[in-house]
Design a protein around this motif. Structure first.
Motif, PDB file in Angstrom:
ATOM      1  N   LEU A  92      12.184  34.969  54.118  1.00 53.24           N
ATOM      2  CA  LEU A  92      12.678  36.158  53.423  1.00 53.24           C
ATOM      3  C   LEU A  92      13.640  36.955  54.310  1.00 53.24           C
ATOM      4  CD1 LEU A  92      12.497  37.788  50.827  1.00 53.24           C
ATOM      5  CD2 LEU A  92      10.583  39.052  51.822  1.00 53.24           C
ATOM      6  N   GLY A  93      13.239  37.171  55.554  1.00 50.96           N
ATOM      7  CA  GLY A  93      14.083  37.940  56.473  1.00 50.96           C
ATOM      8  C   GLY A  93      15.395  37.227  56.739  1.00 50.96           C
ATOM      9  N   ALA A  94      15.313  35.913  56.939  1.00 48.48           N
ATOM     10  CA  ALA A  94      16.534  35.148  57.221  1.00 48.48           C
ATOM     11  C   ALA A  94      17.447  35.130  56.007  1.00 48.48           C
ATOM     12  CB  ALA A  94      16.181  33.729  57.643  1.00 48.48           C
ATOM     13  N   THR A  95      16.894  35.274  54.808  1.00 53.06           N
ATOM     14  CA  THR A  95      17.739  35.346  53.615  1.00 53.06           C
ATOM     15  C   THR A  95      18.676  36.549  53.717  1.00 53.06           C
ATOM     16  OG1 THR A  95      16.066  34.288  52.260  1.00 53.06           O
ATOM     17  CG2 THR A  95      17.712  35.573  51.085  1.00 53.06           C
ATOM     18  N   GLY A  96      18.122  37.681  54.153  1.00 52.71           N
ATOM     19  CA  GLY A  96      18.945  38.883  54.309  1.00 52.71           C
ATOM     20  C   GLY A  96      19.988  38.708  55.395  1.00 52.71           C
ATOM     21  N   LEU A  97      19.559  38.150  56.535  1.00 55.30           N
ATOM     22  CA  LEU A  97      20.483  38.018  57.664  1.00 55.30           C
ATOM     23  C   LEU A  97      21.534  36.937  57.388  1.00 55.30           C
ATOM     24  CD1 LEU A  97      17.634  38.464  60.192  1.00 55.30           C
ATOM     25  CD2 LEU A  97      19.582  40.008  59.977  1.00 55.30           C
ATOM     26  N   ALA A  98      21.099  35.860  56.728  1.00 58.13           N
ATOM     27  CA  ALA A  98      22.064  34.818  56.332  1.00 58.13           C
ATOM     28  C   ALA A  98      23.058  35.405  55.333  1.00 58.13           C
ATOM     29  CB  ALA A  98      21.331  33.631  55.710  1.00 58.13           C
ATOM     30  N   SER A  99      22.586  36.323  54.494  1.00 60.67           N
ATOM     31  CA  SER A  99      23.482  36.948  53.509  1.00 60.67           C
ATOM     32  C   SER A  99      24.550  37.781  54.200  1.00 60.67           C
ATOM     33  CB  SER A  99      22.696  37.855  52.560  1.00 60.67           C
ATOM     34  OG  SER A  99      21.797  37.083  51.816  1.00 60.67           O
ATOM     35  N   ILE A 100      24.153  38.507  55.251  1.00 62.25           N
ATOM     36  CA  ILE A 100      25.139  39.301  55.999  1.00 62.25           C
ATOM     37  C   ILE A 100      26.182  38.351  56.588  1.00 62.25           C
ATOM     38  CG2 ILE A 100      25.495  40.825  57.983  1.00 62.25           C
ATOM     39  CD1 ILE A 100      22.591  41.844  57.519  1.00 62.25           C
ATOM     40  N   ALA A 101      25.701  37.260  57.195  1.00 63.03           N
ATOM     41  CA  ALA A 101      26.613  36.281  57.794  1.00 63.03           C
ATOM     42  C   ALA A 101      27.526  35.685  56.727  1.00 63.03           C
ATOM     43  CB  ALA A 101      25.808  35.177  58.477  1.00 63.03           C
ATOM     44  N   PHE A 102      26.953  35.381  55.570  1.00 60.97           N
ATOM     45  CA  PHE A 102      27.722  34.748  54.493  1.00 60.97           C
ATOM     46  C   PHE A 102      28.764  35.723  53.922  1.00 60.97           C
ATOM     47  CE2 PHE A 102      28.200  32.782  50.218  1.00 60.97           C
ATOM     48  CZ  PHE A 102      28.541  31.508  50.625  1.00 60.97           C
TER      49      PHE A 102
END
Lengths: 260, 310
Positions: free
Chosen positions: A155-165
């Motif tokens: 869940l947390g990586a979804t948010g951080l991956a979203s920022i990166a994306f």
């Protein structure tokens, strides 16, 4: 009228995009699975045993090995997610025109973005599972609640991956990653992975807690030690909200780039 | 919204009405009206920057319209993208095969985007690889394929969803003549199967060989449209005399029925009969010259050359 782009995601379509990446990685599994585990393992030994021997357990209410293991677990996963949604995604989008090919099929742009972000997050969760096996061997998984950690990282990586994306789909040159990587990797040093956030100056503490990764580290550590409280719940809430907000932002930006 | 009844009644696979696409100040497609009949092979001819690719991208819902209306199999490109994309196969100008996957996996992964079940995708992919002559390259890396093989693989990929309409953006650009003719054979076979084909090209021979009807366009506007032979008949006379290396010389006016033209260092004389051209050719015995039937290239150069001068 404002409407949430997350509502446009089609689960089956997003999964088809996710599976394209899964298929590619399955072919390369030797290179994808083992090398990424070496560095975190050495880090845990170096920090946990090396620096840990200099730190009294009382200051942290737990052995430093346990403290830093939670941090390294999260940081390793998050780096994976970020790299997947920066360089990996940029290559697919720009150099390989994979997105262009996918968007000529019935897959919608939001489902494409969701598949890509979830792929980055899945890699983070998968890595965390493997590292947890090592942590289990080190004897630092003190609570059965540790089994929930990969979910928190997903869940947390979804948010951080979203920022990166969101950053990836906003840039015009691969060199612009220098700014993003500098900021992202700097934040990893103040997210409470290696030392408690409350040792930072107050302003930096506020900054640190505003970063979703700090909450992912804190909640993972709570689960690892089985010490859940009201703050843990708040962290979970912030991780959830930030992931929703940033993934919505990323999908909007992708739609803008693809359909301008 | 078009109803399904209207849709099945319409003989048109694609209907465009006052289609406009603007990129900032640049108008790439300028109020184009056109129809493409179901089952026909339709060509888009035009110089670089004419708006051919933009028009095609709007048809397969990859680029939104600025204004106008565009219906594909009766569905509106602004509202029914998913339905349209399910019916259309796309061969883009740029190779966008997946270099991370081998030949057959390129097709199978693509099939997943259309929700084609895995077992069906496998047999479909094998059939299509056989159709385009890549049956023995199933497990080859995409990067190991020649340019021609990659184009053929993209055609196979575009056929995975059993499209009603196949959109090909300059499918044979950069290919050697053998490969080009081979690809034409496959496209003729698809035409026999009643697939509507929309193709853009720089090769007049290709357009003349493959297309039932075509549009010649430039700067986003239609300059002429019709059947290839009709376009030739209406725009240029039956025969043409080419005289080369005429730098600096002005063309002669010999007869009211002979129309002269200049392109670079070559003079062209168009006439309804050979007899009118032979005396002209004899006036330049030391130049390289040739009398031949007029073709689509003459029409293209006449129309786009004129528009560029304007």
């Amino acid at each position: 009228m404002w409407s949430c782009s997350l509502g446009q995601i089609n689960g089956v379509d997003a999964l088809a995009v996710w599976r394209r990446n899964y298929d590619v990685n399955l072919r390369l599994w030797r290179a994808e699975v083992f090398p990424p585990l070496l560095e975190p393992t050495v880090s845990i030994v170096a920090f946990g045993w090396g620096i840990g021997s200099l730190i009294a357990a009382e200051t942290l209410e737990m052995p430093y090995l346990t403290f830093v293991a939670a941090g390294i677990l999260v940081v390793t996963g998050v780096i994976r997610a970020i790299l997947e949604c920066t360089y990996g995604a940029y290559f697919r989008m720009v150099y390989q025109s994979t997105y262009d090919a996918i968007l000529s099929t019935p897959i919608g742009v939001e489902s494409l973005g969701a598949g890509e972000i979830l792929w980055g997050a899945s890699k983070a969760a998968f890595d965390s599972l493997l590292i947890m096996l090592i942590l289990f061997a080190f004897g630092v998984l003190h609570s059965p609640m540790s089994l929930l950690i990969p979910l928190v990282i997903l869940l947390g990586a979804t948010g951080l991956a979203s920022i990166a994306f969101a950053y990836t789909v906003s840039i015009s040159s691969i060199y612009q990653y220098n700014y993003f990587i500098a900021l992202a990797f700097s934040s990893l040093w103040i997210c409470g992975a290696y030392f408690p956030v409350d040792r930072l100056p107050l302003a930096l503490q506020y900054l640190s807690w505003s970063l979703p990764i700090t909450s992912v580290v804190a909640l993972s550590r709570d689960l690892m030690t089985g010490r859940l409280d009201f703050w843990s719940l708040l962290q979970a809430f912030w991780i959830l909200i930030s992931s929703l907000v940033f993934s919505d932002l990323a999908l909007r930006r992708l739609a803008k780039r693809m359909y301008g | 919204m078009t109803s399904s009844a209207e849709m099945s009644a319409s003989p048109y696979a694609i209907e465009g009405s006052r289609v406009v696409k603007k990129y900032g100040d640049l108008t790439a497609v300028d109020e184009m009206d056109f129809t493409i009949k179901r089952g026909e092979a339709f060509g888009l001819l035009g110089p670089n920057g004419a708006g051919k690719s933009t028009l095609m991208r709007m048809i397969y819902c990859r680029t939104p319209l600025t204004s106008g209306s565009l219906l594909v199999e009766g569905w509106d490109v602004g509202q029914d993208q998913k339905k349209i994309k399910a019916l259309v196969g796309v061969v883009p100008q740029e190779n966008n095969l997946d270099p991370d996957l081998n030949v057959i996996d390129n097709l199978k992964v693509y099939a997943r985007y259309f929700r084609i079940p895995a077992h069906q995708a496998q047999s479909l992919a094998e059939d299509l690889l056989a159709f385009i002559g890549l049956g023995d390259k199933k497990y080859a890396a995409v990067e190991a394929l020649s340019g021609g093989m990659k184009r053929r693989l993209i055609v196979a990929r575009a056929l995975m969803n059993g499209p009603k309409i196949l959109v090909l953006d300059e499918p044979t650009t950069g290919l050697d003549p053998h490969v080009r003719h081979d690809l034409w054979d496959r496209l003729r076979e698809l035409r026999r199967r009643q697939i509507t084909i929309l193709l853009s090209t720089h090769y007049m021979e290709e357009a003349q060989e493959l297309c039932d009807r075509l549009i010649i366009m430039d700067r986003g506007k239609i300059l002429a449209s019709g059947k290839p032979k009709e376009l030739i008949r209406l725009n240029v006379s039956n025969f043409v005399l080419e005289i080369h290396e005429m730098d600096g010389l002005k063309p002669l006016v010999s007869h009211p029925e002979v129309t002269p033209g200049v392109h670079g260092a070559t003079h062209y004389y168009f006439a309804p009969s050979l007899e009118l051209l032979t005396p002209l050719m004899n006036q330049y015995p030391h130049r390289q010259s040739l009398i031949r039937p007029s073709n689509l290239e003459d029409v293209f150069l006449k129309l786009t050359g004129r528009s560029r001068l304007e």
